[in-house]
Scaffold this active site. Structure first.
Site, mmCIF file in Angstrom:
data_model
loop_
_atom_site.group_PDB
_atom_site.id
_atom_site.type_symbol
_atom_site.label_atom_id
_atom_site.label_comp_id
_atom_site.label_asym_id
_atom_site.label_seq_id
_atom_site.Cartn_x
_atom_site.Cartn_y
_atom_site.Cartn_z
ATOM 1 N N LEU A 183 -3.045 -12.125 4.276
ATOM 2 C CA LEU A 183 -4.671 -11.760 5.055
ATOM 3 C C LEU A 183 -5.699 -12.925 3.837
ATOM 4 C CD1 LEU A 183 -2.692 -10.224 6.379
ATOM 5 C CD2 LEU A 183 -4.249 -8.229 5.510
ATOM 6 N N ILE A 184 -5.796 -14.001 4.337
ATOM 7 C CA ILE A 184 -7.188 -15.081 3.463
ATOM 8 C C ILE A 184 -7.915 -14.106 3.273
ATOM 9 C CG2 ILE A 184 -7.000 -16.600 4.544
ATOM 10 C CD1 ILE A 184 -6.699 -18.879 2.130
ATOM 11 N N LYS A 265 -9.500 -1.136 6.318
ATOM 12 C CA LYS A 265 -7.918 -1.681 5.853
ATOM 13 C C LYS A 265 -6.996 -1.664 6.694
ATOM 14 C CE LYS A 265 -9.500 -4.057 2.519
ATOM 15 N NZ LYS A 265 -9.315 -4.148 0.873
ATOM 16 N N GLN A 296 -8.344 0.449 -3.320
ATOM 17 C CA GLN A 296 -6.857 0.453 -3.422
ATOM 18 C C GLN A 296 -6.388 1.513 -4.791
ATOM 19 O OE1 GLN A 296 -7.647 -4.019 -5.099
ATOM 20 N NE2 GLN A 296 -8.370 -4.801 -3.415
ATOM 21 N N CYS A 456 -16.670 -37.481 0.046
ATOM 22 C CA CYS A 456 -15.681 -36.998 -0.738
ATOM 23 C C CYS A 456 -14.105 -38.100 -0.874
ATOM 24 C CB CYS A 456 -14.672 -35.541 -0.476
ATOM 25 S SG CYS A 456 -14.092 -35.526 1.358
#
Length: 482
Positions: A183-184, A265, A296, A456
Site C-alpha cells: 500500500l504505497i 484505514k 498506529q 533526465c
C-alpha cells in the site's frame, strides 16, 4: 570482463534442494536484469557462487552497479582469471596487478583456495606478501586494518586476481518468496517497507489510493517505478491505482470526526484485500510504525486488521522515523518522499488513539459500501513497465524536442549526485540545474519568459515532471531528448 557473485549467507545454510533452487532463481534474475546491457552476457551457476561474463567493456560500470542492487547477492568480485604454474608465478602476477595500488600503503594478502595443490592458503599468503613487501619499497605489511587487502583466489590451475570487491544488498532472490501487495503512498514509510520485502525475496506489487488528484498519482508512480527499476526489474509487477476520493467523501459525510482515521484505514485494507484476492497475492505490506500517528496504536492496528483475513506485514513496526528516513536516503527515495503531499493526516481533527470496536462498527453502518465496491471495480491496473509508455501518451501535449532555439534553456532535473557524477554540457545552450524534487516549489522562481527543456537520463522523469508542471499551469515546458 568477469564477475564472481557471492551468495547471501542465509542462502548457503539452506538444504541442498532449496539452495539449488535459490541459486537457479538468482541466476535467472541476474540474466533478466543484465540482458539490457549485453545480449551476449553469460551467467553460469556454481554451488557457492555465480559467474557473470560479458564482452562489452563499455558496460562494465553499468553491469557492476546493477549487480549491487539485485537481492540475494552478498558481494561482487570483479576478477581477472589467469592460469598459473606455481607459487612464484602467483606472486609475479599479483605484483603486476597490485604494484601501483600498494605504493605508500600498508597491506595484507588474503587467499582462498579450492582444489589439490602442493601448498596451503597460508603459505601463499606468506610467500606473496613477503615478495610484495620486498619489491615495493614504500609498502609495508600490516595484518590488522591495512590500507589495502590483496584478495586472491586459487582454483585448481586458475588464479583469480580480484580487482575490486563491491557490496550487494543481500537478502533473498526475488521470486523465492510469494507475492505481496504494498500500500504505497509515496512517503518515507511505504517506500522503505516495499524495498524491505523486495530484499526479502518477494515480488512486490503496488496499490495506490489516490486522495489528491492526478499530481499525487504522478508522484507515487515515480516512486513505484523507481523502486521497481532499481531493485526489482527482474520481474513484472502491477501498479494498481484506486480513486479513493468518493470513499473519503462518504467518510467525511457519514462518520464521526474522531473515528475517521481508523475507518479510512479499514476501508483501505478492505479494498486492498479485494485487489490481492483478485490477483492471488498472499499478503499486504504497509509502512506503519507503532505509535507514529494516532491510527498506529496497538488497539487501532488490531481493529484495522480485523476487517480482512489477508495477512498484513508491517516491516517497520518497531522503527523510529529517523531510522526510516536514513533507510530512504540509502535506497534513494528520500527526495521523492520529501516533496510528496500527505493527505491521510488531515482527515480528522481529533483522532482517537484507542478506538472501540462497537463504536467503529456502528459508524461504518452509515457507510455506503457500494461506493467502496465501485472504486475497486474501476481501479486502474497497469504493468509497471508501461508507466513510462503511458506517461509518453499522457504528455502528448508536452512537446518533445531534440534541438533548441534562442529562447530555450535546458533544465537538468536529475538528482544532485547524478549531476555531480556526470555533468551535462551542451554546446550552444545554457544548462540550469534544478533537481526534480525541487520543481514543485522552485520552478516558479525561474525566468518564465524562457522555454524550459526538461532533461533526465532516460526521459521518464522529465516526462512525468513536464505533465505535473503543465497541470500546475506552466505552458513554457518541453521535454528534451537529443
Amino acid at each position: 570482463m568477469k564477475f564472481i557473485i557471492k551468495l547471501f549467507p542465509e542462502i548457503t545454510i539452506k538444504s541442498q534442494s532449496v539452495r539449488l533452487r535459490f541459486i537457479k532463481i538468482l541466476a535467472g534474475n541476474i540474466r533478466n536484469v543484465l540482458k539490457h546491457y549485453d545480449e551476449t552476457l553469460a551467467v553460469v551457476r556454481h554451488w557457492d557462487n555465480i559467474e557473470v561474463r560479458a564482452k562489452d567493456e563499455n558496460q562494465r560500470l553499468a553491469i557492476r552497479d546493477a549487480l549491487t542492487r539485485i537481492p540475494g547477492i552478498h558481494h561482487i568480485l570483479e576478477v581477472e582469471d589467469v592460469p598459473f604454474t606455481d607459487m612464484h608465478d602467483i606472486f609475479e602476477k599479483a605484483l603486476a596487478q597490485y604494484r601501483e595500488q600498494l605504493e605508500g600503503k600498508t597491506f595484507c594478502v588474503r587467499v582462498k583456495r579450492r582444489g589439490k595443490h602442493e601448498f596451503s592458503s597460508i603459505e601463499v599468503e606468506r610467500y606473496v606478501g613477503g615478495g610484495l613487501n620486498q619489491h615495493i619499497e614504500s609498502a609495508r605489511v600490516k595484518l590488522a586494518n591495512p590500507d589495502v587487502t590483496v584478495h586472491l583466489e586459487v582454483e585448481d590451475d586458475r588464479l583469480l586476481l580480484i580487482k575490486g570487491r563491491y557490496e550487494g544488498i543481500g537478502g533473498f532472490p526475488i521470486g523465492t518468496q510469494e507475492d505481496v501487495l504494498s500500500l504505497i503512498s509515496g512517503g518515507f514509510d511505504s517506500g522503505v517497507s516495499s524495498y524491505m520485502l523486495m530484499r526479502r525475496g518477494c515480488r512486490v506489487h503496488y496499490c495506490f489510493f489516490n486522495l489528491g488528484g492526478a499530481a499525487h498519482e504522478i508522484g507515487v508512480r515515480q516512486v513505484a517505478h523507481y523502486l521497481w527499476n532499481r531493485f526489482g526489474s527482474s520481474h513484472r509487477v502491477r501498479f494498481v491505482a484506486i480513486n479513493f476520493e468518493p470513499v473519503v467523501g462518504e467518510i467525511l459525510e457519514k462518520v464521526d470526526d474522531g473515528q475517521m482515521g481508523v475507518v479510512l484505514k479499514r476501508m483501505m485494507v478492505r479494498a486492498a484485500s479485494k485487489v490481492a484476492e483478485r490477483y492471488g497475492v498472499q499478503a499486504l505490506v504497509t509502512g506503519e510504525a507503532l505509535g507514529q500517528v494516532s491510527s498506529q496504536t496497538l488497539t487501532n492496528l488490531r481493529l484495522i486488521d480485523n476487517v480482512s483475513d489477508t495477512l498484513i506485514l508491517r516491516p517497520l513496526i518497531s522503527y523510529d522515523k529517523e531510522h526510516i528516513i536514513n533507510l530512504a536516503r540509502q535506497i534513494g527515495t528520500e527526495d521523492f518522499a520529501r516533496t510528496m503531499p500527505e493527505y491521510c493526516g488531515v482527515i480528522s481533527k481529533s483522532p482517537t488513539v484507542k478506538a472501540i470496536k462497537a463504536k467503529i462498527e456502528a459508524e461504518e453502518e452509515n457507510f455506503d459500501f457500494s461506493i467502496l465496491d465501485k472504486v475497486v471495480e474501476e481501479a486502474n491496473n497497469v504493468d509497471i513497465r508501461e508507466i513510462a509508455q503511458q506517461t509518453q501518451q499522457e504528455v502528448v501535449e508536452v512537446e518533445t524536442v531534440s534541438g533548441f532555439g534562442a529562447n530555450d534553456v535546458i533544465l537538468d532535473i536529475r538528482s544532485i549526485d547524478e549531476q555531480d557524477d556526470k555533468p551535462l554540457k551542451v554546446e550552444g545552450i545554457d544548462v540550469v540545474s534544478l533537481p526534480f524534487y525541487k520543481l514543485s516549489t522552485k520552478f516558479g522562481d525561474l525566468d518564465q519568459s524562457k522555454t524550459w527543456l526538461l532533461w533526465c537520463e532516460r526521459g521518464v522523469m522529465s516526462r512525468l515532471q513536464a505533465l505535473y508542471l503543465r497541470e500546475q499551469g506552466f505552458a513554457n515546458v518541453k521535454v528534451y531528448r537529443p
